[in-house]
Enzyme design. Structure first.
Site, PDB file in Angstrom:
ATOM      1  N   GLY A  55      27.195  21.322   6.497  1.00 46.01           N
ATOM      2  CA  GLY A  55      26.340  20.926   7.786  1.00 46.01           C
ATOM      3  C   GLY A  55      26.702  19.891   8.516  1.00 46.01           C
ATOM      4  O   GLY A  55      26.968  18.796   8.007  1.00 46.01           O
ATOM      5  N   THR A  56      26.726  20.032   9.834  1.00 46.34           N
ATOM      6  CA  THR A  56      26.747  18.944  11.088  1.00 46.34           C
ATOM      7  C   THR A  56      25.913  19.536  11.900  1.00 46.34           C
ATOM      8  O   THR A  56      25.980  20.777  12.086  1.00 46.34           O
ATOM      9  CB  THR A  56      28.186  18.745  11.216  1.00 46.34           C
ATOM     10  OG1 THR A  56      28.719  20.060  11.856  1.00 46.34           O
ATOM     11  CG2 THR A  56      29.125  18.157  10.097  1.00 46.34           C
ATOM     12  N   THR A  57      25.329  18.860  13.039  1.00 45.31           N
ATOM     13  CA  THR A  57      25.628  17.458  12.940  1.00 45.31           C
ATOM     14  C   THR A  57      23.983  17.101  13.276  1.00 45.31           C
ATOM     15  O   THR A  57      22.940  17.927  13.649  1.00 45.31           O
ATOM     16  CB  THR A  57      26.047  17.024  14.590  1.00 45.31           C
ATOM     17  OG1 THR A  57      27.369  17.470  14.293  1.00 45.31           O
ATOM     18  CG2 THR A  57      26.050  15.588  14.921  1.00 45.31           C
ATOM     19  N   ASP A  72      21.431  20.120  14.268  1.00 45.12           N
ATOM     20  CA  ASP A  72      22.004  21.554  14.701  1.00 45.12           C
ATOM     21  C   ASP A  72      21.530  22.563  13.330  1.00 45.12           C
ATOM     22  O   ASP A  72      21.344  22.273  12.404  1.00 45.12           O
ATOM     23  CB  ASP A  72      23.388  21.585  15.222  1.00 45.12           C
ATOM     24  CG  ASP A  72      24.297  21.653  14.043  1.00 45.12           C
ATOM     25  OD1 ASP A  72      24.069  20.586  13.406  1.00 45.12           O
ATOM     26  OD2 ASP A  72      25.158  22.629  13.911  1.00 45.12           O
ATOM     27  N   LYS A  88      18.372  21.203   8.374  1.00 43.05           N
ATOM     28  CA  LYS A  88      18.986  20.131   8.031  1.00 43.05           C
ATOM     29  C   LYS A  88      18.091  19.069   8.086  1.00 43.05           C
ATOM     30  O   LYS A  88      18.495  17.581   7.927  1.00 43.05           O
ATOM     31  CB  LYS A  88      20.011  19.682   8.895  1.00 43.05           C
ATOM     32  CG  LYS A  88      21.289  20.752   8.849  1.00 43.05           C
ATOM     33  CD  LYS A  88      22.492  20.721   9.840  1.00 43.05           C
ATOM     34  CE  LYS A  88      23.563  21.906   9.859  1.00 43.05           C
ATOM     35  NZ  LYS A  88      24.596  21.600  10.821  1.00 43.05           N
TER      36      LYS A  88
END
Length: 278
Positions: A55-57, A72, A88
């Site tokens: 996972g990002t960001t 995100d 997240k």
């Protein structure tokens, strides 16, 4: 015949005290982040790591009376989008939150353990940890994950919260070794973090309102998604929007999707779409 107690007896000097992590370390160390892997899994992890969703960001921005956290919704496995709606950003307790970047599975487990640790401390001690104390507890969990990080399962969280002793929002970042760093005003993590951070740096100012900081978070994630394939920004077509939470003296509040969509519709009319921002 009397059944043995499921609770371990701790000898002098071995009582884990208010630390749930230390309790687990003594009775079931294998379930801690970075717990021992059996040989077959350990040998396979370098090959598996690239296929595990990442996972990002994520980012955190301080404003006049608190802090905004945002992330995100995209998770990727190699060059594939593994999930478009992953969460997240999570509450750590009533006055703090944690956002995750890195290997999604271990990151979510780390967040759950962190939440339990804070609640366990409160029940044992009858009081809550200070914000610095919570940040230190998370650092220990990240440090415990280091063996898994060396196998490719890196977890890099952001921690932020409202410090009721200082009456302000504070932001903390970490490295993979558990190093803890307090940021002055904002920080981002993940593959799109440099793009998000540059956008925040250009627009952040002292005394921002919660709405202004939230709008800046949305525009920063959009900017990151525009440059980084692993980051998903506000998706007005599929109606997929970032997870955003505000933390201030009134506590942790996650914004609902309708509010975020409305802010995104208002915010993304300037340079992002080729307009003049007016």
């Amino acid at each position: 015949m009397t059944e043995p107690s499921p609770l371990s007896f701790f000898g002098p000097g071995l009582d884990p005290g208010p630390s749930f992590v230390e309790l687990i370390r003594q009775v079931r160390p294998s379930i801690l982040p970075g717990g021992e892997l059996d040989g077959a899994v350990r040998d396979a992890t370098p090959f598996l790591a690239s296929e595990v969703p990442h996972g990002t960001t994520v980012l955190a921005i301080r404003y006049a009376s608190g802090v905004v956290m945002a992330g995100d919704r995209r998770a990727t496995a190699g060059y594939t989008i593994a999930n478009r709606r992953i969460e997240k950003v999570f509450p750590a307790d009533d006055l703090s939150g944690v956002a995750i970047a890195g290997a999604a599975g271990p990151a979510v487990e780390l967040v759950k353990l962190f939440q339990v640790q804070l609640e366990h401390y409160e029940k044992v001690q009858g009081d809550t940890l200070t914000l610095d104390g919570k940040a230190n507890q998370l650092a220990q969990l990240v440090r415990a994950n280091l063996p898994a990080a060396m196998q490719g399962f890196v977890v890099v969280p952001l921690f932020a919260g409202y410090d009721d002793r200082r009456a302000l929002g504070r932001v903390f970042s970490y490295d993979v070794t558990g190093g803890r760093y307090e940021e002055a005003d904002f920080q981002s993590q993940g593959s799109g973090s440099v793009h998000a951070r540059n956008w925040i740096k250009a627009a952040w100012r002292e005394g921002m309102t919660a709405d202004e900081a939230t709008t800046l978070a949305i525009r920063s994630l959009f900017a990151a998604a525009d440059e980084d394939v692993a980051t998903g920004g506000p998706d007005l077509v599929r109606r997929i929007f970032p997870t955003i939470a505000r933390i201030d003296g009134d506590g942790y509040q996650e914004l609902d999707e309708a509010t975020i969509e409305s802010l995104a519709q208002q915010a993304l009319v300037g340079p992002e779409r080729g307009g003049d921002g007016t």
